[in-house]
Design a protein around this motif. Structure first.
Motif: not given
Length: 241
Positions: A2, A4-5, A124, A127, A165
Motif C-alpha cells: 500500500n 500509494q497510501m 496501479n 502504486e 502493510d
C-alpha cells in the motif's frame, strides 16, 4: 503493498509542515532539532509522554513523524531553513512537471511520452510510482551515512504507524539496509516524469550543504540523465515551494 497510501500521507504531512512554516505557527526547525537531540540520546524517559523537550512529543512532528524522521534524524546534522523543503514533497508531481516546462522555456509537454505526474496516475501506476519515490526518499535520508540500526528501526516503526502493510514493511526494511546505488535507483524510474519526481523528493530530503549528500544528488542526477538546466529548475522548485 500500500505504498500509494503511505506516500499520500507523507505528502499530506509535508503540506501541513509547509503551511506551518509559512504561517509562523509551529517552529519546524525547533521540532526537528528536538527530535534529533532525543534520537542522539539527550532526551529522557520513554513512551509517548516521555523523552520530551519543553512538552514536545516527537510523534507530533508533521502528524506522525515519518517525514520528520527522514529529514531530521541524522546525528550531528544542523537543520537550517534550506533543509526543510517540505513543499517539494507535498506537490512533487506538479512541481516536477513545472520544472521541466520551465527548463524548456515554458512550452507544454506530452504526457504520453513524458509520463504523468504522480497525482494524476491511475491506481496501479500510482502504486508503482509511489514505491519509486519512497525508495528515493529513503536513499536520500541515508546519503550521509548517519542512520544507524536504532534509527532505521524507529523510521520503520513510524512508517508502520502510517498504515504500512506487512509487505511494505519488509520492503522498507530492505531499502534501509540495501547498498546506496544511484544507478540501481535510477533504473526504477518508469518515465522521464518519474525521474524528475525522484530527484525532486531527494532534493527535499537532502541538506545540500552536506558534502556527502550533495555528492549523492549529483550522482543521482547523472544516473537519471537530468541535464543541468532541468536539475537547476528542480532544485529551485524545491527551495521556492
Amino acid at each position: 503493498m500500500n505504498a500509494q497510501m503511505i506516500l499520500k500521507q507523507l505528502m499530506k504531512q509535508a503540506g501541513s509542515g509547509s503551511g506551518s512554516r509559512s504561517s509562523g505557527g509551529n517552529d519546524l526547525k525547533g521540532m526537528v532539532d528536538s527530535l534529533s537531540s532525543q534520537l542522539s540520546g539527550s532526551g529522557s524517559g520513554s513512551g509517548k509522554s516521555g523523552g520530551q523537550s519543553g512538552g514536545f512529543d516527537p510523534k507530533q512532528l508533521l502528524g506522525g513523524g515519518a517525514l520528520g524522521m527522514l529529514v531530521g534524524s541524522k546525528r550531528g546534522r544542523q537543520m537550517g531553513g534550506k533543509a526543510l523543503k517540505y513543499g517539494a514533497i507535498a506537490g512533487v508531481g506538479m512541481l516536477a512537471w513545472k520544472a521541466w516546462q520551465n527548463s524548456r522555456g515554458g512550452s507544454g509537454g506530452d504526457e504520453t511520452r513524458e509520463g504523468k505526474p504522480v497525482e494524476q496516475l491511475e491506481a496501479n501506476q500510482q502504486e508503482e510510482r509511489s514505491l519509486e519515490l519512497l525508495q528515493a526518499m529513503i536513499m536520500a535520508a541515508r546519503a550521509d551515512g548517519h542512520i544507524d540500526g536504532q534509527e532505521r528501526a524507529m523510521l520503520a516503526e513510524q512508517i508502520d504507524e502510517l498504515g504500512a502493510d506487512d509487505e511494505l514493511h519488509q520492503w522498507v526494511e530492505q531499502q534501509l539496509q540495501a547498498p546506496l546505488d544511484a544507478e540501481a535507483l535510477a533504473q526504477q524510474a518508469d518515465s522521464p516524469q518519474a525521474a524528475r519526481e525522484m530527484y525532486l523528493v531527494s532534493v527535499a530530503i537532502i541538506d545540500d550543504q552536506n558534502a556527502m549528500e550533495r555528492a549523492w544528488l549529483d550522482q543521482l542526477a547523472t544516473a537519471l540523465n537530468l541535464d543541468d538546466a532541468l536539475k537547476q529548475e528542480l532544485e529551485q522548485q524545491a527551495v521556492a515551494s
